[in-house]
Structure formats: C-alpha cells, structure tokens
Design an enzyme around this catalytic site. Structure first.
Site, mmCIF file in Angstrom:
data_model
loop_
_atom_site.group_PDB
_atom_site.id
_atom_site.type_symbol
_atom_site.label_atom_id
_atom_site.label_comp_id
_atom_site.label_asym_id
_atom_site.label_seq_id
_atom_site.Cartn_x
_atom_site.Cartn_y
_atom_site.Cartn_z
ATOM 1 N N ASP A 72 0.860 -1.174 0.000
ATOM 2 C CA ASP A 72 0.000 0.000 0.000
ATOM 3 C C ASP A 72 0.900 1.229 0.000
ATOM 4 O O ASP A 72 1.935 1.254 0.669
ATOM 5 C CB ASP A 72 -0.930 0.002 1.216
ATOM 6 C CG ASP A 72 -2.158 0.862 0.962
ATOM 7 O OD1 ASP A 72 -2.668 0.863 -0.176
ATOM 8 O OD2 ASP A 72 -2.603 1.556 1.883
ATOM 9 N N GLY A 154 -0.149 8.283 -11.701
ATOM 10 C CA GLY A 154 -0.520 8.897 -10.418
ATOM 11 C C GLY A 154 -0.011 10.331 -10.289
ATOM 12 O O GLY A 154 -0.193 11.160 -11.192
ATOM 13 N N TYR A 155 0.645 10.613 -9.177
ATOM 14 C CA TYR A 155 1.114 11.966 -8.892
ATOM 15 C C TYR A 155 2.498 12.244 -9.490
ATOM 16 O O TYR A 155 3.098 13.280 -9.206
ATOM 17 C CB TYR A 155 1.177 12.180 -7.369
ATOM 18 C CG TYR A 155 -0.167 12.077 -6.676
ATOM 19 C CD1 TYR A 155 -0.972 13.201 -6.512
ATOM 20 C CD2 TYR A 155 -0.635 10.858 -6.185
ATOM 21 C CE1 TYR A 155 -2.207 13.113 -5.868
ATOM 22 C CE2 TYR A 155 -1.866 10.757 -5.543
ATOM 23 C CZ TYR A 155 -2.641 11.891 -5.390
ATOM 24 O OH TYR A 155 -3.861 11.807 -4.768
ATOM 25 N N ASP A 156 3.018 11.328 -10.293
ATOM 26 C CA ASP A 156 4.371 11.468 -10.839
ATOM 27 C C ASP A 156 4.661 12.832 -11.493
ATOM 28 O O ASP A 156 5.748 13.377 -11.291
ATOM 29 C CB ASP A 156 4.675 10.349 -11.837
ATOM 30 C CG ASP A 156 5.059 9.046 -11.149
ATOM 31 O OD1 ASP A 156 5.255 9.064 -9.917
ATOM 32 O OD2 ASP A 156 5.167 8.019 -11.841
HETATM 33 P P1 IMP Z 1 -1.271 1.935 -4.385
HETATM 34 O O1 IMP Z 1 -1.427 1.616 -2.945
HETATM 35 O O2 IMP Z 1 0.017 1.430 -4.972
HETATM 36 O O3 IMP Z 1 -2.461 1.535 -5.209
HETATM 37 O O4 IMP Z 1 -1.163 3.512 -4.506
HETATM 38 C C1 IMP Z 1 -2.200 4.369 -4.092
HETATM 39 C C2 IMP Z 1 -2.185 5.665 -4.902
HETATM 40 O O5 IMP Z 1 -0.968 6.375 -4.636
HETATM 41 C C3 IMP Z 1 -2.214 5.473 -6.414
HETATM 42 O O6 IMP Z 1 -3.519 5.434 -6.903
HETATM 43 C C4 IMP Z 1 -1.493 6.707 -6.908
HETATM 44 O O7 IMP Z 1 -2.376 7.778 -6.982
HETATM 45 C C5 IMP Z 1 -0.486 6.980 -5.808
HETATM 46 N N1 IMP Z 1 0.824 6.391 -6.145
HETATM 47 C C6 IMP Z 1 1.322 5.205 -5.702
HETATM 48 N N2 IMP Z 1 2.553 4.991 -6.196
HETATM 49 C C7 IMP Z 1 2.832 6.067 -6.963
HETATM 50 C C8 IMP Z 1 3.961 6.434 -7.752
HETATM 51 O O8 IMP Z 1 4.977 5.723 -7.867
HETATM 52 N N3 IMP Z 1 3.885 7.623 -8.389
HETATM 53 C C9 IMP Z 1 2.801 8.433 -8.320
HETATM 54 N N4 IMP Z 1 1.720 8.139 -7.623
HETATM 55 C C10 IMP Z 1 1.728 6.966 -6.939
#
Ligand code: IMP
Length: 195
Positions: A72, A154-156
């Site tokens: 997560d 995502g926020y990259d």
């Molecule tokens: P998850 O738990 O990996 O699904 O991440 C939750 C949320 O965090 C994603 O939907 C993205 O919006 C953001 N996120 C996670 N990893 C990254 C990343 O490497 N770059 C940018 N946004 C990220």
C-alpha cells in the site's frame, strides 16, 4: 522453489517485483491463481491496509503458496498534515482520475511555501500466518505545475524527488524504480527473502 502470491493484478508492479526477487522465487498474481473479488482496504494506515489485503488472500489461498504479500502506498504532504496519505488513490473522490487528484493537490497547495512531501510504501508479507513489514520512502517536493514526458502514473508529474531536477514523470522507469518508495520497499523484501 519458493512460491509467493502478490496480492495485485497490476502488471507494472508485478514486473518490478519479479525483476527484484529474481529467479529463485516464483511470484504469482491474483489473476494467476484465479482469485477474484474486491479485497477490502478499509484501514486508516498504510500498514493496516497492506496487512488487511495480505490477510484476506492468505485466508483463502494459504495452501497454494508459501506466503502472500501486499503493498500500500501513499503520498504524504507536509503542509496538508500528511494528506492525502492512505487516501491517495481517492483523494478527489471515489471514481476520480489521476488528473483530478493532481488538480485537487495543486489547488490545496496554492500559495503555500512549504511543498515538502514524501511517498511511502509498506509491504506486508505473511508466511506461516506471521506478518512482517518492509517500508520504502522517498522525500521530495510538489511542483507548482505538471512536468511530464509521459512516464509514470498517479502523482508522478508533480513529484520531484530530492537530489533530482526532474519529476518522476520525466525519469526513465529504471531510474525511478531504483530510488522510489516502492523500489526501496521491494529491495528490502528481496534482501529478506534471499537470507
Ligand atoms: P497503491 O497503494 O500502490 O495503489 O497507490 C495508491 C495511490 O498512490 C495510487 O492510486 C497513486 O495515486 C499513488 N501512487 C502510488 N505509487 C505512486 C507512484 O509511484 N507515483 C505516483 N503516484 C503513486
């Protein structure tokens, strides 16, 4: 050979983890083992969610593998008291897009001087019913506008890691994976499993 279930169907994460764990560990996804259904993700911490996801799969699939792991991730922004954090995926609403989330973040930081932020990933591995945690973190800042050449997700486009002059969305994937929150957490998991 050790066989582990990764509680994901995200192909990019799967490829990254398989590359890091090497050939001595077989990593299978939820699709590979035919496990369907929405995994609950209702905890209010990254650790809690990673545990919840790994436990849910472990309960159903423990006879099919030596272990299960889940991850997560959250973006934690200092000036917003750590938000969006565990709610990063749904920051702008339940069915929002990455762009909606970025728009909301840029609006929330409008005029703020402190733009420090970090990405944090927690991986929970369950073997023999016992949970173990691996954490990775990268510090940086939120840019005032998007910088992207199409890499990442995502926020990259608005996250610039410390010691770099480009955003995550302007970096080749192998460079990002080497320094990123998830890359560091996966590296710790790989180190533990190779012992
Ligand atoms: P998850 O738990 O990996 O699904 O991440 C939750 C949320 O965090 C994603 O939907 C993205 O919006 C953001 N996120 C996670 N990893 C990254 C990343 O490497 N770059 C940018 N946004 C990220």
């Amino acid at each position: 050979m050790k066989r582990l279930i990764f509680a994901t169907n995200n192909k990019h994460k799967l490829a990254e983890v398989r590359a890091a764990l090497g050939e001595n560990i077989e990593v299978v996804s939820l699709a590979d083992i035919g496990l369907e259904g929405d995994i609950p993700e209702t905890a209010d911490t990254l650790q809690g969610n990673a545990l919840q996801k790994a436990e849910w799969v472990w309960e159903r699939m423990k006879c099919k593998a030596d272990g299960v792991f889940a991850d997560d991730t959250g973006l934690e922004v200092e000036a917003l008291g750590g938000a969006p954090g565990v709610y990063s995926a749904r920051y702008a609403g339940e069915h929002c897009s990455f762009d909606d989330n970025i728009d909301k973040l840029l609006a929330a930081l409008d005029g703020k001087e402190n733009r420090r932020a970090d990405f944090r990933t927690v991986i929970c591995l369950i073997e023999n019913g016992e949970p173990r945690y691996f954490e990775g973190r990268v510090d940086g800042q939120i840019l005032t506008e998007r910088h992207t050449n199409g890499e990442g997700f995502g926020y990259d486009p608005v996250f610039m890691p410390d010691r770099f002059a480009v955003s995550f969305a302007e970096m080749p994937l192998d460079v990002k994976n080497r320094i990123s929150h998830r890359g560091l957490a996966v590296k710790k998991l790989a180190e533990y499993l190779s012992k």
